[in-house]
Design an enzyme around this catalytic site. Structure first.
Site, short mmCIF file in Angstrom:
data_model
loop_
_atom_site.label_atom_id
_atom_site.label_comp_id
_atom_site.label_asym_id
_atom_site.label_seq_id
_atom_site.Cartn_x
_atom_site.Cartn_y
_atom_site.Cartn_z
CE LYS A 182 69.48 -25.98 40.11
NZ LYS A 182 69.50 -26.30 41.41
C1 LIG Z 1 69.70 -30.09 36.33
C2 LIG Z 1 69.11 -30.42 37.73
N1 LIG Z 1 67.87 -30.95 37.49
C3 LIG Z 1 67.14 -30.81 38.85
C4 LIG Z 1 67.62 -30.51 39.80
C5 LIG Z 1 66.87 -30.75 41.11
O1 LIG Z 1 66.25 -29.41 41.66
P1 LIG Z 1 65.62 -29.31 43.16
O2 LIG Z 1 66.99 -29.11 44.09
O3 LIG Z 1 64.70 -28.10 42.92
O4 LIG Z 1 65.14 -30.51 43.41
C6 LIG Z 1 68.94 -29.94 40.01
C7 LIG Z 1 69.45 -29.22 40.99
O5 LIG Z 1 70.49 -28.90 41.44
C8 LIG Z 1 69.76 -29.73 38.67
O6 LIG Z 1 70.88 -29.26 38.71
#
Ligand SMILES: Cc1ncc(COP(=O)(O)O)c(C=O)c1O
Length: 193
Positions: A182
């Site tokens: 990210k």
């Molecule tokens: C749109 C979206 N929401 C949620 C997540 C989940 O993030 P995390 O890995 O911090 O749980 C991601 C991860 O790629 C994502 O792309």
């Protein structure tokens, strides 16, 4: 909107900050760096309260619990997103109602949401795919018109904006990811506000 890299809490020395955290003997959440990060995120997005979480997935799961999602409730979710955007609500018994996305932005198609709203609809989830904003004006109109909670899964959107307003400042509940793929990373991590 300008990224506030000149703020006093940006050290621009990540390794130095990691060393400081290790030397402080507080390397779990809720310490000095957590408080500074939460303050910065509140200031940047205008959120009243921010809580750092272990992941965006965790923050989405908290959203589903706090919205009292019950079996049979429907949640409108973009058909193209990471699995957590849907699964967090399905785990509480919600029925995911997938909304088609736009070919130009890969975001939820704001013109196709209204036809999916039913008596059982509880919430709409939006994702600003790759940091490109959804059409928030139209989506906010629908959320207000039908009294639906708006969850802004801002996993990709930190420091992006829509009409001059920070992404992550539109939802009733907003989630953020600091996973290593990210915009700002810390291995794994998230935020809920
Ligand atoms: C749109 C979206 N929401 C949620 C997540 C989940 O993030 P995390 O890995 O911090 O749980 C991601 C991860 O790629 C994502 O792309």
């Amino acid at each position: 909107m300008k990224i506030p890299f000149n703020k006093p809490y940006w050290s621009n020395d990540e390794l130095g900050s990691i060393k400081e955290a290790l030397n402080s003997h507080h390397i779990s959440g809720g310490g000095d760096f957590s408080r500074k990060s939460e303050a910065l995120l509140c200031e940047y997005t205008g959120a009243k309260k921010t809580l750092l979480t272990t992941s965006c997935t965790h923050a989405l799961e908290m959203s589903a619990v706090l919205l009292n999602i019950e079996p049979g409730d429907e949640v409108i979710i973009p058909s193209f997103t990471f699995v957590s955007s849907a699964l967090a609500f399905v785990m509480q018994g919600a029925v995911p109602v997938f909304c088609d996305i736009r070919a130009d932005t890969l975001n939820i198609d704001e013109t196709k949401i209204e036809e999916l709203i039913s008596k059982r609809t509880k919430a709409i989830v939006v994702v600003h795919y790759a940091g490109v904003s959804c059409e928030m004006d139209a989506i906010l109109v629908l959320s207000n018109k039908y009294g639906l909670s708006l969850i802004e899964d801002n996993a990709h959107g930190l420091f992006g904006s829509y009409k001059g307003k920070s992404l992550g400042s539109f939802g009733h509940l907003v989630t953020q990811s600091f996973h290593e793929t990210k915009n700002i990373i810390c291995g794994e991590g998230g935020r809920y506000c």
